[in-house]
Write a protein that holds these residues in place. Structure first.
Motif: not given
Length: 983
Positions: A706-709, A715-724, A726-727, A740-748
């Motif tokens: 789930a996290y790897r998704r 890493e592909a810079k597809q920000w909205r899909e990544a945010l979805e 991680f959420t 914690d990692g999900a929070l960090y990358f979501s913030a980024s």
């Protein structure tokens, strides 16, 4: 008239009288001691003993008691009372240290120990003697017995050294006749045995012409003749042998003729051979038995020289002479051995079998030879049968030696037939079993081992080692017992002991292999460090160099070599070894782990193609009965194939690994998602990870998937899909390991989407709730930057300060220390650029450093050119000018900035002077010490100032200089334009 004696005179008289009386009393013990000593020296030891006993009884405090006891102990030894003598010598050592003979005591104790066959103790006492404190005769005897004791212990080097030292004394001082004779016999025998022919000849040639016992002289002459012949001094050798051949001692004469016969046979002198035969026959004509014995001796000696056909002819002559006599078993034994050595084993056994009926009495030895031949042919059944017959005859003949030998051989045959209990029954469990001492004890030890009597086996080997301290094979056999019982620490200790005593390279090949194999495997099994594993590998490498490939332990040695190399991180060597193992031993129980570890080893070195091939072979070796092993191998194959971009092969191997019902199925599916990601197929990877999350929801990999998704799309810079994703992860795994990692990358991601406030909220939450997170410092750094972007200096300062307090150097190296210092300036209203330069200047220790002066100039330029705080800039310029001698390049730039300062104030004269100062200073500098365009720029601006002042001529001269020296500079062109505009 009566003479009166004064009082003091009478007193003196009494004292003298008493003193003389005391001296007179002491003379009795002295006279008795010297009288006894005289008796001792003339050989009347019985009377001497009686007088010494009388002295010790009547005068227990006599000063002669120590010496008297010494003589008494020597007499007891000479009378054969060795134990009593030994005790007497020990009393003298303990109580009579001042005896004249105290230094002689160890010598006599050594003689007693030698007589009792305690050779080790005798040799130790003799070796520690101080010979310089002994008389000549005792010195000689000490050296003689030292050599004899060393010889008894098979210490040839020490024995020879002692005898040669005594022989050197023979030239310096005369030896007793008995000592000299004994020495010469021992020394000559040793020279002959060791093949020291030069020394043998020198010994002979040093003998006196007269005075030596003829028997000893002839014995030495016989050995010397042999030495002469070996050294090629044929004339001297044959002359000696000719002389000895007519000796009155027929045994010497026969031996001399035997030597001559062998020599002439080697030379091919048939006429001389015939002559010697005639002489021998003439010498022994009257005694056919003696003649037969002569031929027998010649035949046996020729046999031992390896001339089998010639020896056979002599033995046949013996049979011819004894044709009508009772045939002894010795001749057929020799003839059989000749046939055996010539390869006709059947004939050898036939000769012995045919001889049995012709033997009327003694047959035990011959039957034991038949048993031996059966053993050599590994015919264990016949060996047992012949042994039974030999044992019957040996008992009849009273040949306990043959009986013991036969029992040992029979036991060995039963041992080879795996009849261990019966073999041990025949051999017995006595501490000293029958037969050859070492062989029987070793066989007994093995039988104890085979019948499960471990303690008895170990005790037996310990006894063997004590009796044979110089035999490494026995110690290796004991080591194998410990190895079989998995006593690996004791195996290693035994190996060190063996290496301390023996040169392993000189041990026979099978035992050397066994020793190295057991040591290497034991080191590998007990090791805990790379260094010890590496040492184990080196030992096993040597073992494999010495081991027979067919030995059952050979593949294990190869496997543990690879294992040790693997654990020592010597991966290339390990992989090659494991690959060799898998190739050579495809059916071995360790083939799968060898192939699997070989694949890992190749992978560790980045040789992924080789790793994949070996992992594929490991899966084949695993077999259908071990699905986990197959899955493990396929999983490894899939992983390493992906490293070579063999995507098809990787996916296939991972699908196979996932197809087995094993704990690796989910890992294989997870790795398949990683492969798709590395292929750039984000959606396929996302689908696989979603499958893992859905189908293996109870496995740890589900959360990881789930996290790897989220990571995939981040890493592909597809920000909205990544945010979805991680959420989704944070919602599904509220207390997950990676929130914690999900929070960090979501913030980024929010920052990338310009949602700074949302990013700040997420980073603040991470910092607040996850105090041990690895993302805590990165989040603090990102949060500080976010507040900075919003120009929220106070919050930025708070976050940066907290990060430095919490993370120290790690935060400082990320630049937060400079940020915090800069923020403090910003909070007081300083411009950001000036603040950063001010912080930088402080870190560089102001204008005292070269770098600091460069920064000071940059800050001064900002103050003078870009701000209203020009005076602050001028102050910095003056500070830099103070270092003109140390840093003229910076000083030139400082003059230039001063010109800029006065130009802005329209103080054209001062400005021009400053520019010219900059030029004058820069002209003297080397290239690189100041900026390249400083002089042309300063010249141009000096021209401009001159025009403003109306100094046209000065301006023209400056322009000419600028064009002449810096004609290609843009400032020269600008100066031209400036002059044209003013016309």
């Amino acid at each position: 008239m009566k003479l009166k004696i004064p009082f003091f005179s009478r007193s003196l008289f009494v004292i003298l009288f008493l003193a003389n009386t005391s001296l007179y009393a002491q003379n009795w013990d002295r006279d008795l001691f010297f009288n006894a000593e005289a008796r001792f020296k003339v050989g009347n030891i019985s009377l001497a003993l009686k007088q010494f006993d009388e002295l010790l009884e009547k005068w227990p405090d006599s000063p002669y008691n120590g010496d008297a006891r010494y003589y008494r102990a020597v007499i007891l030894y000479r009378m054969g009372n060795n134990q009593e003598a030994y005790q007497a010598f020990e009393v003298i050592e303990k109580r009579y240290h001042f005896s004249r003979y105290i230094h002689y005591i160890p010598f006599w104790k050594a003689l007693i120990d030698y007589d009792a066959k305690n050779y080790v103790r005798a040799l130790q006492l003799l070796s520690n003697l101080d010979l310089n404190k002994l008389d000549d005769e005792t010195q000689q005897q000490a050296l003689l017995y030292k050599g004899k004791a060393a010889l008894a212990l098979d210490n040839t080097d020490l024995a020879l050294k002692a005898f040669e030292c005594l022989n050197a004394e023979r030239f310096r001082k005369s030896l007793r006749v008995e000592t000299e004779g004994t020495l010469l016999v021992y020394l000559s025998e040793m020279y002959g045995r060791l093949g020291k022919y030069d020394e043998q000849i020198k010994l002979w040639e040093s003998l006196p012409a007269e005075g030596l016992n003829p028997e000893i002289r002839e014995s030495l002459a016989l050995r010397t003749a042999e030495a002469y012949l070996v050294q090629g001094k044929i004339d001297k050798g044959t002359v000696l042998l000719d002389m000895l051949s007519v000796s009155s001692n027929r045994e010497i004469a026969i031996k001399a003729l035997q030597y001559l016969l062998r020599f002439e046979q080697r030379q091919g002198h048939d006429d001389k051979v015939a002559s010697i035969i005639v002489r021998s026959e003439n010498l022994l004509r009257s005694d056919p038995k003696a003649l037969a014995m002569f031929w027998f001796q010649v035949g046996s000696s020729t046999f031992y020289e390896g001339k089998l056909d010639l020896a056979k002819s002599y033995f046949l002559r013996v049979l011819a002479i004894a044709e009508n006599e009772n045939v002894t078993q010795d001749v057929p034994i020799y003839l059989a051995e000749i046939s055996w050595r010539q390869g006709d084993k059947k004939q050898a056994m036939q000769i012995l079998s045919d001889a049995i009926p012709r033997l009327n009495d003694k047959k035990a030895l011959l039957l034991s030879r038949l048993q031996w031949y059966a053993l050599q042919q590994e015919d264990w059944h016949d060996a047992i049968r012949f042994g039974e017959q030999a044992l019957i005859h040996a008992e009849k003949e009273g040949r306990e030696d043959i009986s013991a030998l036969v029992r040992a051989y029979s036991s060995y045959a039963l041992y080879r037939e795996h009849e261990y209990t019966q073999a041990l029954l025949i051999l017995g469990t006595d501490p000293i079993p029958p037969g050859p001492k070492e062989l029987s004890l070793r066989l007994q030890s093995r039988l104890f081992q085979k019948t499960g009597q471990v303690v008895s086996a170990l005790d037996s080997y310990n006894a063997l080692i004590q009796q044979n301290p110089f035999n490494p094979e026995i110690q290796i056999e004991r080591m194998s017992l410990l190895f079989e019982k998995s006593q690996y620490d004791q195996v290693i200790a035994s190996s060190k002991e063996i290496e301390g005593k023996f040169d392993v390279a000189k041990i026979t090949s099978p035992y050397r292999f066994g020793f190295l194999y057991m040591k290497g495997v034991s080191l590998a099994i007990t090791s805990s460090t790379a260094a010890v594993y590496s040492a184990a590998a080196e030992v096993l490498i040597k073992a494999l160099e010495n081991g027979p490939p067919g030995d059952i332990a050979f593949p294990w040695a190869l496997y543990y070599k690879g294992w040790s190399l693997y654990r020592a991180s010597r991966f290339i060597e390990a992989a090659e070894t494991f690959e060799q193992f898998a190739r050579q031993y495809p059916d071995h129980p360790q083939t799968y782990p060898a192939a699997y570890l070989g694949a890992w080893s190749y992978a560790r070195q980045g040789l992924y193609e080789k790793s994949a091939i070996l992992a594929q072979r490991a899966a084949a070796f695993a077999g259908a009965s071990d699905p986990l092993a197959k899955a493990r191998a396929r999983y490894l194959e899939g992983v390493v194939r992906s490293f070579t971009s063999d995507w098809t092969g990787a996916l296939k191997a991972l699908d196979l690994a996932a197809s087995f019902a094993s704990p690796l199925a989910v890992r294989a599916l997870f790795e398949k998602g990683n492969v798709y990601y590395r292929m750039g197929k984000i959606q396929e990877a996302d689908t696989v990870f979603a499958t893992v999350q859905r189908n293996y929801s109870q496995e740890p990999q589900a959360e990881e998937a789930a996290y790897r998704r989220g990571e995939l799309y981040y890493e592909a810079k597809q920000w909205r899909e990544a945010l979805e994703r991680f959420t989704q992860y944070r919602q599904t795994y509220i207390r997950g390991n990676k929130v914690d990692g999900a929070l960090y990358f979501s913030a980024s991601i929010q920052r990338e989407l310009s949602q700074i406030d949302s990013a700040i909220l997420l980073w603040e939450r991470l910092i607040r709730e996850y105090q041990r997170s690895t993302y805590r410092l990165p989040a603090m750094i990102a949060l500080e930057k976010a507040y900075w972007m919003k120009q929220d200096w106070e919050n930025a300062l708070r976050v940066g300060t907290n990060a430095i307090v919490e993370f120290g150097d790690a935060a400082k190296s990320a630049g937060l220390e400079d940020d915090v210092a800069t923020l403090r300036y910003l909070l007081v209203g300083m411009n950001e650029k000036a603040a950063r330069l001010q912080v930088k200047l402080i870190k560089q220790q102001g204008v005292t450093s070269m770098a600091g002066r460069k920064t000071a100039l940059e800050l001064a330029r900002y103050y003078i050119v870009e701000s209203s705080q020009r005076e602050a800039g001028l102050a910095l310029v003056d500070q830099v000018l103070a270092y003109v001698g140390e840093d003229p390049g910076s000083a030139a730039e400082a003059h230039f900035l001063k010109g800029e300062y006065y130009a802005l104030l329209e103080a054209w004269e001062k400005s021009t002077d400053a520019y010219l100062d900059a030029i004058n200073l820069a002209i003297r500098l080397k290239a690189g010490e100041t900026r390249q365009d400083l002089i042309p720029e300063a010249l141009f601006k000096a021209v401009r100032n001159s025009q403003r002042l109306g100094k046209t001529e000065s301006a023209k001269r400056l322009v000419e200089t600028l064009k002449k020296q810096y004609g290609t500079s843009p400032w020269a062109k600008q100066a031209d334009l400036l002059m044209e505009a003013s016309r």
